[in-house]
Scaffold this motif. Sequence first.
Motif, PDB file in Angstrom:
ATOM      1  N   ALA A  66      66.718 -55.503 -11.090  1.00  0.00           N
ATOM      2  CA  ALA A  66      66.611 -56.363 -12.271  1.00  0.00           C
ATOM      3  C   ALA A  66      65.324 -56.060 -13.046  1.00  0.00           C
ATOM      4  N   SER A  67      64.223 -55.860 -12.326  1.00  0.00           N
ATOM      5  CA  SER A  67      62.949 -55.550 -12.973  1.00  0.00           C
ATOM      6  C   SER A  67      62.996 -54.174 -13.636  1.00  0.00           C
ATOM      7  N   ALA A  68      63.627 -53.214 -12.985  1.00  0.00           N
ATOM      8  CA  ALA A  68      63.765 -51.879 -13.577  1.00  0.00           C
ATOM      9  C   ALA A  68      64.606 -51.943 -14.849  1.00  0.00           C
ATOM     10  N   ALA A  69      65.680 -52.734 -14.822  1.00  0.00           N
ATOM     11  CA  ALA A  69      66.524 -52.885 -16.013  1.00  0.00           C
ATOM     12  C   ALA A  69      65.734 -53.524 -17.148  1.00  0.00           C
ATOM     13  N   LEU A  70      64.901 -54.507 -16.825  1.00  0.00           N
ATOM     14  CA  LEU A  70      64.066 -55.139 -17.847  1.00  0.00           C
ATOM     15  C   LEU A  70      63.102 -54.118 -18.450  1.00  0.00           C
ATOM     16  N   ALA A  71      62.444 -53.335 -17.607  1.00  0.00           N
ATOM     17  CA  ALA A  71      61.515 -52.323 -18.119  1.00  0.00           C
ATOM     18  C   ALA A  71      62.225 -51.378 -19.084  1.00  0.00           C
ATOM     19  N   ARG A  72      63.430 -50.971 -18.737  1.00  0.00           N
ATOM     20  CA  ARG A  72      64.187 -50.081 -19.626  1.00  0.00           C
ATOM     21  C   ARG A  72      64.562 -50.784 -20.933  1.00  0.00           C
ATOM     22  N   ARG A  73      64.957 -52.069 -20.862  1.00  0.00           N
ATOM     23  CA  ARG A  73      65.268 -52.821 -22.084  1.00  0.00           C
ATOM     24  C   ARG A  73      64.052 -52.902 -23.005  1.00  0.00           C
ATOM     25  N   LEU A  74      62.872 -52.918 -22.415  1.00  0.00           N
ATOM     26  CA  LEU A  74      61.635 -52.992 -23.186  1.00  0.00           C
ATOM     27  C   LEU A  74      61.210 -51.637 -23.750  1.00  0.00           C
ATOM     28  N   GLY A  75      61.972 -50.579 -23.436  1.00  0.00           N
ATOM     29  CA  GLY A  75      61.665 -49.254 -23.962  1.00  0.00           C
ATOM     30  C   GLY A  75      60.877 -48.362 -23.023  1.00  0.00           C
ATOM     31  N   ALA A  76      60.648 -48.815 -21.787  1.00  0.00           N
ATOM     32  CA  ALA A  76      59.872 -48.026 -20.824  1.00  0.00           C
ATOM     33  C   ALA A  76      60.743 -46.966 -20.170  1.00  0.00           C
ATOM     34  N   GLN A  77      60.082 -45.906 -19.723  1.00  0.00           N
ATOM     35  CA  GLN A  77      60.764 -44.849 -18.988  1.00  0.00           C
ATOM     36  C   GLN A  77      60.037 -44.634 -17.671  1.00  0.00           C
ATOM     37  N   GLN A  78      60.819 -44.411 -16.621  1.00  0.00           N
ATOM     38  CA  GLN A  78      60.228 -44.162 -15.312  1.00  0.00           C
ATOM     39  C   GLN A  78      59.551 -42.803 -15.330  1.00  0.00           C
ATOM     40  N   GLU A  79      58.308 -42.765 -14.763  1.00  0.00           N
ATOM     41  CA  GLU A  79      57.579 -41.506 -14.801  1.00  0.00           C
ATOM     42  C   GLU A  79      56.954 -41.104 -13.474  1.00  0.00           C
ATOM     43  N   GLY A  80      57.129 -41.850 -12.429  1.00  0.00           N
ATOM     44  CA  GLY A  80      56.543 -41.471 -11.156  1.00  0.00           C
ATOM     45  C   GLY A  80      56.435 -42.666 -10.239  1.00  0.00           C
ATOM     46  N   THR A  81      55.583 -42.516  -9.225  1.00  0.00           N
ATOM     47  CA  THR A  81      55.397 -43.582  -8.252  1.00  0.00           C
ATOM     48  C   THR A  81      53.906 -43.793  -8.005  1.00  0.00           C
ATOM     49  N   PHE A  82      53.581 -44.925  -7.388  1.00  0.00           N
ATOM     50  CA  PHE A  82      52.199 -45.232  -7.036  1.00  0.00           C
ATOM     51  C   PHE A  82      52.217 -46.067  -5.773  1.00  0.00           C
ATOM     52  N   ASP A  83      51.268 -45.821  -4.873  1.00  0.00           N
ATOM     53  CA  ASP A  83      51.157 -46.597  -3.647  1.00  0.00           C
ATOM     54  C   ASP A  83      50.268 -47.809  -3.900  1.00  0.00           C
ATOM     55  N   LEU A  84      50.875 -48.992  -3.869  1.00  0.00           N
ATOM     56  CA  LEU A  84      50.138 -50.239  -4.088  1.00  0.00           C
ATOM     57  C   LEU A  84      49.708 -50.889  -2.777  1.00  0.00           C
ATOM     58  N   GLY A  85      49.532 -50.093  -1.742  1.00  0.00           N
ATOM     59  CA  GLY A  85      49.047 -50.627  -0.469  1.00  0.00           C
ATOM     60  C   GLY A  85      50.034 -51.588   0.150  1.00  0.00           C
ATOM     61  N   LYS A  86      49.655 -52.857   0.247  1.00  0.00           N
ATOM     62  CA  LYS A  86      50.492 -53.874   0.885  1.00  0.00           C
ATOM     63  C   LYS A  86      51.889 -53.960   0.260  1.00  0.00           C
ATOM     64  N   LEU A  87      51.985 -53.706  -1.042  1.00  0.00           N
ATOM     65  CA  LEU A  87      53.272 -53.778  -1.728  1.00  0.00           C
ATOM     66  C   LEU A  87      54.091 -52.499  -1.581  1.00  0.00           C
ATOM     67  N   GLY A  88      53.498 -51.459  -0.999  1.00  0.00           N
ATOM     68  CA  GLY A  88      54.221 -50.206  -0.780  1.00  0.00           C
ATOM     69  C   GLY A  88      54.236 -49.315  -2.011  1.00  0.00           C
ATOM     70  N   THR A  89      55.073 -48.309  -1.953  1.00  0.00           N
ATOM     71  CA  THR A  89      55.206 -47.370  -3.058  1.00  0.00           C
ATOM     72  C   THR A  89      56.157 -47.956  -4.089  1.00  0.00           C
ATOM     73  N   VAL A  90      55.694 -47.995  -5.322  1.00  0.00           N
ATOM     74  CA  VAL A  90      56.474 -48.576  -6.422  1.00  0.00           C
ATOM     75  C   VAL A  90      56.706 -47.520  -7.500  1.00  0.00           C
ATOM     76  N   ASN A  91      57.716 -47.753  -8.288  1.00  0.00           N
ATOM     77  CA  ASN A  91      57.987 -46.885  -9.424  1.00  0.00           C
ATOM     78  C   ASN A  91      57.106 -47.305 -10.600  1.00  0.00           C
ATOM     79  N   ILE A  92      56.660 -46.319 -11.355  1.00  0.00           N
ATOM     80  CA  ILE A  92      55.873 -46.566 -12.564  1.00  0.00           C
ATOM     81  C   ILE A  92      56.804 -46.419 -13.764  1.00  0.00           C
ATOM     82  N   PHE A  93      56.865 -47.443 -14.584  1.00  0.00           N
ATOM     83  CA  PHE A  93      57.584 -47.388 -15.849  1.00  0.00           C
ATOM     84  C   PHE A  93      56.546 -47.424 -16.965  1.00  0.00           C
ATOM     85  N   ARG A  94      56.605 -46.455 -17.876  1.00  0.00           N
ATOM     86  CA  ARG A  94      55.640 -46.328 -18.968  1.00  0.00           C
ATOM     87  C   ARG A  94      56.181 -46.979 -20.241  1.00  0.00           C
ATOM     88  N   HIS A  95      55.358 -47.837 -20.850  1.00  0.00           N
ATOM     89  CA  HIS A  95      55.661 -48.492 -22.129  1.00  0.00           C
ATOM     90  C   HIS A  95      54.775 -47.846 -23.196  1.00  0.00           C
TER      91      HIS A  95
END
Length: 171
Positions: free
Chosen positions: A136-165
Amino acid sequence: MTLIPTLQTERLTLRAPQQGDYPALAEFYASERSHFVGGPQTHAQTWRTLAAEIGHWHLRGYGRWAVEETATGAFCGMVGPWCPEGWPEPEIAYDLMGGFEGKGYATEAATAALDFVFNTLNWKTAISFVAPENHASAALARRLGAQQEGTFDLGKLGTVNIFRHPKEARI
């Protein structure tokens, strides 16, 4: 001390977080609904989370707004720019409380937040971190015009996808 601006959209008011938001936040963070954003957590941890939300405005000069339905005054969630220590760059983060999903509120509030950071703070870009399972969050990012561009390790939250706006996507 930073003055926290109030933003209005068609249906929502984005305002400074306040102590009165705590009960709804405590319920959210005690539930599994919060697992993509560091929960579940105890009431004491949620108190600190609210304090961090408010303090972020004073430390960075920007932060997330409490979102409420203008017509009812109901607290719906938290949306806005967020860059705690350890983040590689500022993100547009969004959390909705239970019962407010499926109404377009996250899109409406995040659009206002993006307009603010691009037009008032003069940012050229922002990101959103999205857990790989949070479709749902990924779909929202795309609706906002963002594109996925990679990943980042947020420690406790694990590896997450980066969406660029990018700002250009909003012009």
